[in-house]
Design a protein around this motif. Structure first.
Motif, PDB file in Angstrom:
ATOM      1  N   ASP A  66       0.878  -1.192   0.213  1.00 32.48           N
ATOM      2  CA  ASP A  66       0.134   0.071  -0.015  1.00 32.48           C
ATOM      3  C   ASP A  66       0.858   1.353  -0.147  1.00 32.48           C
ATOM      4  O   ASP A  66       0.490   2.247  -0.834  1.00 32.48           O
ATOM      5  CB  ASP A  66      -1.004  -0.025   1.298  1.00 32.48           C
ATOM      6  CG  ASP A  66      -2.029  -0.835   0.994  1.00 32.48           C
ATOM      7  OD1 ASP A  66      -2.556  -1.146  -0.117  1.00 32.48           O
ATOM      8  OD2 ASP A  66      -2.885  -1.172   2.232  1.00 32.48           O
ATOM      9  N   ARG A  67       2.003   1.172   0.702  1.00 28.91           N
ATOM     10  CA  ARG A  67       2.757   2.410   0.742  1.00 28.91           C
ATOM     11  C   ARG A  67       3.425   2.586  -0.758  1.00 28.91           C
ATOM     12  O   ARG A  67       3.633   3.699  -1.336  1.00 28.91           O
ATOM     13  CB  ARG A  67       3.963   2.135   1.759  1.00 28.91           C
ATOM     14  CG  ARG A  67       4.961   3.307   2.006  1.00 28.91           C
ATOM     15  CD  ARG A  67       5.934   2.894   2.891  1.00 28.91           C
ATOM     16  NE  ARG A  67       6.990   3.846   2.744  1.00 28.91           N
ATOM     17  CZ  ARG A  67       8.412   3.415   3.045  1.00 28.91           C
ATOM     18  NH1 ARG A  67       8.705   2.409   3.581  1.00 28.91           N
ATOM     19  NH2 ARG A  67       9.569   4.459   2.759  1.00 28.91           N
ATOM     20  N   ILE A  68       3.923   1.579  -1.158  1.00 32.86           N
ATOM     21  CA  ILE A  68       4.304   1.668  -2.617  1.00 32.86           C
ATOM     22  C   ILE A  68       3.361   2.391  -3.674  1.00 32.86           C
ATOM     23  O   ILE A  68       3.542   3.173  -4.430  1.00 32.86           O
ATOM     24  CB  ILE A  68       4.648   0.137  -3.305  1.00 32.86           C
ATOM     25  CG1 ILE A  68       6.265  -0.099  -2.529  1.00 32.86           C
ATOM     26  CG2 ILE A  68       5.316   0.310  -4.687  1.00 32.86           C
ATOM     27  CD1 ILE A  68       6.552  -1.544  -2.761  1.00 32.86           C
ATOM     28  N   ASP A  69       2.035   1.634  -3.516  1.00 36.31           N
ATOM     29  CA  ASP A  69       0.878   2.310  -4.408  1.00 36.31           C
ATOM     30  C   ASP A  69       0.779   3.788  -4.247  1.00 36.31           C
ATOM     31  O   ASP A  69       0.567   4.757  -5.083  1.00 36.31           O
ATOM     32  CB  ASP A  69      -0.165   1.770  -3.955  1.00 36.31           C
ATOM     33  CG  ASP A  69      -0.328   0.103  -4.622  1.00 36.31           C
ATOM     34  OD1 ASP A  69       0.823  -0.157  -5.415  1.00 36.31           O
ATOM     35  OD2 ASP A  69      -0.946  -0.744  -4.499  1.00 36.31           O
ATOM     36  N   ARG A  70       0.806   4.278  -2.794  1.00 34.89           N
ATOM     37  CA  ARG A  70       0.680   5.732  -2.498  1.00 34.89           C
ATOM     38  C   ARG A  70       1.641   6.225  -3.062  1.00 34.89           C
ATOM     39  O   ARG A  70       1.464   7.405  -3.834  1.00 34.89           O
ATOM     40  CB  ARG A  70       0.514   5.885  -1.111  1.00 34.89           C
ATOM     41  CG  ARG A  70      -0.728   5.491  -0.399  1.00 34.89           C
ATOM     42  CD  ARG A  70      -1.103   5.997   1.088  1.00 34.89           C
ATOM     43  NE  ARG A  70       0.226   5.365   1.969  1.00 34.89           N
ATOM     44  CZ  ARG A  70       0.342   4.316   2.628  1.00 34.89           C
ATOM     45  NH1 ARG A  70      -0.933   3.542   2.409  1.00 34.89           N
ATOM     46  NH2 ARG A  70       1.275   4.079   3.111  1.00 34.89           N
ATOM     47  N   LEU A  71       2.999   6.182  -2.987  1.00 34.42           N
ATOM     48  CA  LEU A  71       4.101   6.732  -3.717  1.00 34.42           C
ATOM     49  C   LEU A  71       4.120   6.926  -5.208  1.00 34.42           C
ATOM     50  O   LEU A  71       4.402   7.642  -5.757  1.00 34.42           O
ATOM     51  CB  LEU A  71       5.608   6.167  -3.091  1.00 34.42           C
ATOM     52  CG  LEU A  71       5.724   6.427  -1.641  1.00 34.42           C
ATOM     53  CD1 LEU A  71       6.888   5.388  -1.256  1.00 34.42           C
ATOM     54  CD2 LEU A  71       6.098   7.809  -1.161  1.00 34.42           C
ATOM     55  N   ALA A  72       3.688   5.620  -5.610  1.00 31.28           N
ATOM     56  CA  ALA A  72       3.629   5.587  -7.264  1.00 31.28           C
ATOM     57  C   ALA A  72       2.643   6.489  -7.811  1.00 31.28           C
ATOM     58  O   ALA A  72       2.788   7.244  -8.887  1.00 31.28           O
ATOM     59  CB  ALA A  72       3.370   4.060  -7.585  1.00 31.28           C
ATOM     60  N   LEU A  73       1.397   6.413  -7.150  1.00 38.64           N
ATOM     61  CA  LEU A  73       0.439   7.473  -7.527  1.00 38.64           C
ATOM     62  C   LEU A  73       0.682   8.874  -7.455  1.00 38.64           C
ATOM     63  O   LEU A  73       0.459   9.630  -8.496  1.00 38.64           O
ATOM     64  CB  LEU A  73      -0.883   6.912  -6.813  1.00 38.64           C
ATOM     65  CG  LEU A  73      -1.699   5.425  -7.440  1.00 38.64           C
ATOM     66  CD1 LEU A  73      -2.714   5.163  -6.629  1.00 38.64           C
ATOM     67  CD2 LEU A  73      -1.858   5.456  -8.722  1.00 38.64           C
ATOM     68  N   ALA A  74       1.389   8.942  -6.550  1.00 38.93           N
ATOM     69  CA  ALA A  74       1.437  10.551  -5.966  1.00 38.93           C
ATOM     70  C   ALA A  74       2.837  10.906  -7.158  1.00 38.93           C
ATOM     71  O   ALA A  74       2.709  12.348  -7.561  1.00 38.93           O
ATOM     72  CB  ALA A  74       2.307  10.696  -4.772  1.00 38.93           C
ATOM     73  N   ALA A  75       3.615  10.106  -7.331  1.00 36.10           N
ATOM     74  CA  ALA A  75       4.680  10.515  -8.482  1.00 36.10           C
ATOM     75  C   ALA A  75       3.956  10.442 -10.034  1.00 36.10           C
ATOM     76  O   ALA A  75       5.021  10.746 -10.884  1.00 36.10           O
ATOM     77  CB  ALA A  75       5.692   9.481  -8.208  1.00 36.10           C
ATOM     78  N   GLY A  76       2.964  10.063 -10.159  1.00 35.32           N
ATOM     79  CA  GLY A  76       2.460  10.154 -11.657  1.00 35.32           C
ATOM     80  C   GLY A  76       2.782   8.599 -12.264  1.00 35.32           C
ATOM     81  O   GLY A  76       2.626   8.529 -13.427  1.00 35.32           O
ATOM     82  N   LEU A  77       3.064   7.653 -11.532  1.00 36.17           N
ATOM     83  CA  LEU A  77       3.489   6.451 -12.397  1.00 36.17           C
ATOM     84  C   LEU A  77       2.196   5.706 -12.982  1.00 36.17           C
ATOM     85  O   LEU A  77       1.417   6.021 -12.374  1.00 36.17           O
ATOM     86  CB  LEU A  77       4.269   5.508 -11.517  1.00 36.17           C
ATOM     87  CG  LEU A  77       5.645   5.693 -11.461  1.00 36.17           C
ATOM     88  CD1 LEU A  77       6.112   7.021 -10.765  1.00 36.17           C
ATOM     89  CD2 LEU A  77       6.426   4.430 -10.414  1.00 36.17           C
TER      90      LEU A  77
END
Length: 161
Positions: A66-77
């Motif tokens: 879940d942490r990875i997903d939040r970071l990825a979405l925030a970075a626009g991946l």
């Protein structure tokens, strides 16, 4: 002295046609053989040609995913990035008609936090596939890619609802 002959008979196993309890037991067995912080995508291929896909996480995996997903979405991946980054850290094995895709989450986190993205040539190849699929189905191709698909339970289970 009690012998096995004196013990009550075990309950009879009754076929239900529901593979879910057996699949869960298999997933528990598979998960016990993997490192912590791993996402497991388990594909059960059926004799009729169908398949069911189950996701599971080893210890620490749900939170890290879940942490990875939040970071990825925030970075626009996007989906192209998800495909490229997860594929780089996936170990695929089989058990009969069961395919196990084990994704090591720590290296995926490292790639996401360091700003890794799918290379341009991969993005172009995926765009060609999407254009071809749109043409084949009579749809209008859309620019860009869908969002990051996910490695944590919050995002992955959102597709089921």
């Amino acid at each position: 002295m009690q012998t096995d002959l004196d013990a009550p008979a075990p309950p009879a196993l009754t076929p239900t046609g529901d593979p879910f309890p057996v699949e869960l037991a298999v997933i528990d067995s598979i998960a016990s053989g993997h490192e912590p912080e791993t996402l497991l995508r388990v594909v059960f291929y059926r004799p009729d040609g169908g398949a069911s896909i189950r996701y599971a996480w080893t210890a620490g995996g749900p939170e890290l995913g879940d942490r990875i997903d939040r970071l990825a979405l925030a970075a626009g991946l996007d989906f192209a990035d998800w495909l490229d980054l997860t594929e780089a850290h996936c170990d695929v094995t089989t058990r009969g008609r069961i395919e196990i895709q084990a994704y090591a989450l720590r290296p995926i986190l490292a790639d996401v936090t360091s700003g890794c993205r799918a290379p341009d040539e991969r993005r172009e190849g995926l765009q060609r596939i999407l254009r071809c699929a749109a043409e084949t189905t009579g749809q209008t191709p859309r620019p860009g890619f869908p969002r990051w698909y996910g490695v944590g339970p919050t995002l992955l289970t959102s597709y089921l609802h």
